[in-house]
Each structure stands twice: as C-alpha cells, then as structure tokens.
Motif scaffolding. Structure first.
Motif, PDB file in Angstrom:
ATOM      1  N   ARG A  62       1.090  -1.351  -0.103  1.00 19.28           N
ATOM      2  CA  ARG A  62       0.197   0.168  -0.246  1.00 19.28           C
ATOM      3  C   ARG A  62       0.944   1.432  -0.063  1.00 19.28           C
ATOM      4  NH1 ARG A  62      -2.311   0.158   6.034  1.00 19.28           N
ATOM      5  NH2 ARG A  62      -0.394  -0.042   7.291  1.00 19.28           N
ATOM      6  N   ASP A  63       2.498   1.213   0.158  1.00 22.20           N
ATOM      7  CA  ASP A  63       2.757   2.424  -0.363  1.00 22.20           C
ATOM      8  C   ASP A  63       4.545   1.806  -1.142  1.00 22.20           C
ATOM      9  OD1 ASP A  63       4.956   1.627   1.338  1.00 22.20           O
ATOM     10  OD2 ASP A  63       3.513   0.991   2.635  1.00 22.20           O
ATOM     11  N   LYS A  88       1.017  -2.297  -6.675  1.00 19.24           N
ATOM     12  CA  LYS A  88       0.770  -1.540  -5.555  1.00 19.24           C
ATOM     13  C   LYS A  88      -0.612  -1.029  -4.935  1.00 19.24           C
ATOM     14  CE  LYS A  88       3.160   2.698  -4.763  1.00 19.24           C
ATOM     15  NZ  LYS A  88       3.839   4.063  -5.659  1.00 19.24           N
ATOM     16  N   GLN A  89      -0.862  -0.807  -4.535  1.00 21.38           N
ATOM     17  CA  GLN A  89      -2.462  -0.747  -3.984  1.00 21.38           C
ATOM     18  C   GLN A  89      -2.845   0.149  -2.975  1.00 21.38           C
ATOM     19  OE1 GLN A  89      -4.299  -2.042  -7.496  1.00 21.38           O
ATOM     20  NE2 GLN A  89      -5.654  -1.456  -5.823  1.00 21.38           N
ATOM     21  N   PRO A  90      -3.833   1.183  -2.708  1.00 17.16           N
ATOM     22  CA  PRO A  90      -4.133   1.424  -1.072  1.00 17.16           C
ATOM     23  C   PRO A  90      -4.825   0.822  -0.466  1.00 17.16           C
ATOM     24  CG  PRO A  90      -5.978   2.593  -3.653  1.00 17.16           C
ATOM     25  CD  PRO A  90      -4.591   1.345  -3.828  1.00 17.16           C
ATOM     26  N   ASP A  91      -4.262   1.497   0.797  1.00 22.54           N
ATOM     27  CA  ASP A  91      -5.977   1.038   1.843  1.00 22.54           C
ATOM     28  C   ASP A  91      -7.059   0.777   1.199  1.00 22.54           C
ATOM     29  OD1 ASP A  91      -4.940   0.277   5.121  1.00 22.54           O
ATOM     30  OD2 ASP A  91      -7.014   0.837   4.301  1.00 22.54           O
ATOM     31  N   GLY A 145       1.286   7.625   3.229  1.00 21.11           N
ATOM     32  CA  GLY A 145      -0.190   6.571   2.542  1.00 21.11           C
ATOM     33  C   GLY A 145      -0.979   8.109   2.090  1.00 21.11           C
ATOM     34  N   TYR A 146      -0.200   8.768   2.196  1.00 17.20           N
ATOM     35  CA  TYR A 146      -1.140  10.338   1.762  1.00 17.20           C
ATOM     36  C   TYR A 146      -0.533  10.390   0.630  1.00 17.20           C
ATOM     37  CZ  TYR A 146      -0.346  15.422   1.249  1.00 17.20           C
ATOM     38  OH  TYR A 146      -1.016  17.096   0.986  1.00 17.20           O
ATOM     39  N   GLY A 178     -12.504  14.674  -1.948  1.00 16.63           N
ATOM     40  CA  GLY A 178     -13.586  12.883  -2.104  1.00 16.63           C
ATOM     41  C   GLY A 178     -12.041  12.131  -2.356  1.00 16.63           C
ATOM     42  N   PHE A 179     -12.446  10.945  -1.977  1.00 16.04           N
ATOM     43  CA  PHE A 179     -11.878   9.831  -3.061  1.00 16.04           C
ATOM     44  C   PHE A 179     -13.025   9.127  -3.869  1.00 16.04           C
ATOM     45  CE2 PHE A 179      -9.812   6.330  -2.882  1.00 16.04           C
ATOM     46  CZ  PHE A 179      -8.426   6.013  -3.305  1.00 16.04           C
ATOM     47  N   SER A 180     -12.491   8.757  -5.133  1.00 14.22           N
ATOM     48  CA  SER A 180     -13.815   7.641  -5.660  1.00 14.22           C
ATOM     49  C   SER A 180     -12.176   6.825  -6.018  1.00 14.22           C
ATOM     50  CB  SER A 180     -13.093   8.495  -7.044  1.00 14.22           C
ATOM     51  OG  SER A 180     -13.547   7.066  -7.897  1.00 14.22           O
ATOM     52  N   HIS A 181     -12.856   5.819  -5.316  1.00 15.03           N
ATOM     53  CA  HIS A 181     -12.088   3.904  -4.980  1.00 15.03           C
ATOM     54  C   HIS A 181     -11.651   3.046  -6.738  1.00 15.03           C
ATOM     55  CE1 HIS A 181     -16.797   2.139  -4.080  1.00 15.03           C
ATOM     56  NE2 HIS A 181     -16.179   1.505  -5.586  1.00 15.03           N
TER      57      HIS A 181
END
Length: 358
Positions: free
Chosen positions: A168-169, A187-190, A302-303, A339-342
């Motif tokens: 995740r980082d 590589k994928q986000p949390d 993560g940021y 916001g954040f779009s998954h």
C-alpha cells in the motif's frame, strides 16, 4: 432445508455442522452423492479482535470488496486467533477454486510479531491454495531480531507457489519486489479507501484531534502537548477522538463502531491526526484534515494516494504554529470538499488478481 444464501462466520458453521452434519457445507447447498463438495469459497483471514478501528475498517472493507467483486464465491471470515484450529476443517472441505485472502494493514514485520507469525502459518498451511495478501505496509527493523524475522519470512513467502502480494506504499512495493523476486507484487491503496461514506451532509463544527501516544508516534510528549496548546489557543476547545477504543470489537460490532466514528467526523470542521486511518477516515467523509508524519513511512506514503484532495495537507515537521496555520488555511479555503473515488484504484482489481488484466 436450503442454506445456499447464508453468509456466516466459522463459529456458526461449526455449530451448524454438528446440528446438521449431512446437510451443511460452508454455506453451500446439500451435497449430492457423487458430486464434488461445496461451492467455491474465499477464506478471508487474519481478521482482528482487538480495539483498533483502523484494522477493523480494513477487515470490513476487504469483505465488502470480496462480496461485490466475487459474487460467485462464498466468503468465509476467520479471525486471526481462530485460523490455527480451523485450518484443517477448511482444507478438508476444499473446492478446487478456493482462495485465501489475508487482510492488509501495518502488521507485516517484526513490530507486531504475532500477526506476522500467523501470516506465515497461513501461507505454509494453505500451500495448495492461491493466496492474496491485500495491501500491506512492511517494516522489519534493522536489528538482530528484525533480520531474523525477515529471513524466516522470505523462506516461507518464497516457498509458496501462488502467493500474490500487494503493497500500500512505494517503500513496501520496492521492498517486496527486492525480497520476493518470483512473486507478483501489486501496488494498491489501503482497502478502506474502497468504501464510500460521504453521502450524509451535516453541519460541521469544531476542531478534532487524534494523535498517537504509542511507539509509532514521531512526537514526544512535550511536542504533542505543545501542538494541543497551540490549537486550543487558536480555536478554543478541542474535540478528541481515537481509533483505538479501549474495548474488544468483533465482526458483529465493528460496523456499528465504525459508523459511529464516521458520523462524528462528518460533523467536524477539521481534523489534526498522525494516524493513517484517521487520515483515511477523513478522506472517506470529506473532512478537512491536517496530517502529521509518524516514525516510519506509513502515513507519509499513505498520504501520496490522497494528496490531490483539496482539503487535506501533510506536515513533515509539526511545529505547533505550523499545525495551527495549516488548519486555518483549510478552514479559509474556498475549494469544495474533497473526496476519493475508489473506482480510480480498485476498478479491475479482480482481473489483476487473477492475472487477466492487460
């Protein structure tokens, strides 16, 4: 008796197996004589039972992802402490397409050794299964203990014929590629960022604070107190929240606990935090957030997944005046809530896992 649609946990399965020994097979319909057993399953494991809402959010989001993206599989959740006594029964009822998914988080390494040892047990025990390690952060310390644990991890991970790893980082991504050269690494986000909790709009009031006081904090007690004093002087009374609630949380209570915290954050004008999931929960709820680094790369990197959000900012050196100024900038900003779009990062993930992505 039809139980094909049941989604249950392993404890419930064991009880029902005793009561209906000839009919119950992991949520599948009654097995017909001469047919192969059971529907195909995904075993989601390493689930927590402690008080950290960040880890429970990972587990909740991971299950949500699997239920949506793998509707043709039954999802079996197995807590970390239960996998040791449950593994044999799970393997006995194996379908040829069964898979094991291990939840992600920050427990790969020697900082949380019980979690790491359990992960190795899973990888060794389910040797014939495809295993997917969901997005994780790795941290093996450069100590005698850390090097010893890393050596053992490499031996176990590299011996598995079909282990897929997700980082995740960037630091963990490069680390995984270096130490596990024969494995597929994504590589994928949390996984919590797969969720969307921004639908409810409520009036925002007050500055909220969530700072670590454990071994992962980069702040001394004095620095933490100075930050609190500066924020109090600038904004008046502060509101505190924590992602470690001081009581054990189960799969049955985790959603209620998480929704309560998310509702709280939806009413905050701004949040100051050095917790990864404090930051991620702000992204989910579109809450302005000032992020402070921790002792390692986890929060800072993560940021990087979230830095395009207009109401989120990162501070490398959290001097009290700097933190207060950052909060003021967010409050004064005329930019709409971020916001954040998954879908940006999770679309097509099933195909990546199966190796079918272009």
């Amino acid at each position: 008796m039809s139980i094909q649609s049941w989604k249950i946990n392993l404890a419930e399965w064991l009880l029902l197996k005793v009561k209906y020994p000839s009919e119950f097979h992991f949520g599948a319909a009654k097995e017909k004589q001469g047919q192969t057993a059971a529907r195909k399953k995904i075993i989601l494991t390493l689930l927590p039972s402690h008080d950290n809402l960040g880890d429970h959010a990972i587990a909740y989001a991971s299950k949500t992802f699997l239920e949506r993206e793998y509707p043709d599989f039954d999802i079996i959740e197995v807590d970390m402490k239960d996998i040791y006594r449950s593994a044999k029964a799970l393997i006995k009822k194996r379908h040829p397409e069964d898979m094991v998914f291990i939840i992600g988080g920050g427990n790969m390494g020697d900082l949380y050794r019980y979690e790491e040892w359990t992960r190795r047990f899973i990888i060794k025990t389910f040797h014939q299964y495809k295993i997917v390690q969901l997005p994780a952060t790795a941290h093996f310390s450069d100590t005698k203990k850390g090097r010893k644990e890393l050596k053992r991890a490499k031996k176990v991970y590299n011996a598995h014929p079909e282990l897929l790893l997700m980082a995740r980082d960037e630091t963990t991504y490069q680390w995984m590629k270096r130490h596990f050269p024969g494995k597929t690494v994504l590589k994928q986000p949390d996984m919590v960022l797969y969720l969307d909790k921004s639908e409810q709009h409520v009036p925002r009031e007050g500055i909220f604070l969530c700072l670590r006081e454990d071994r992962e904090s980069a702040l001394t007690d004095d620095e933490r107190n100075r930050v609190k004093a500066a924020l109090t002087e600038e904004f008046g009374e502060l509101h505190s929240f924590t992602t470690t609630v001081g009581r054990r949380i189960s799969r049955r209570t985790r959603e209620k606990e998480l929704e309560a915290l998310w509702d709280t954050l939806k009413g905050a004008e701004a949040v100051v935090t050095d917790r990864l999931h404090g930051m991620i929960f702000c992204a989910l709820t579109k809450t302005p957030c000032v992020v402070i680094r921790t002792f390692d790369h986890k929060v800072m990197e993560g940021y990087q997944w979230l830095k395009s959000i207009p109401h989120m900012t990162f501070i490398e050196r959290p001097e009290p005046e700097t933190v207060a100024a950052a909060v003021n900038r967010l409050l004064a900003s005329e930019t709409g809530e971020g916001g954040f779009s998954h879908s940006v990062y999770f679309e097509g993930l099933r195909e990546k896992i199966s190796g079918d992505a272009n």
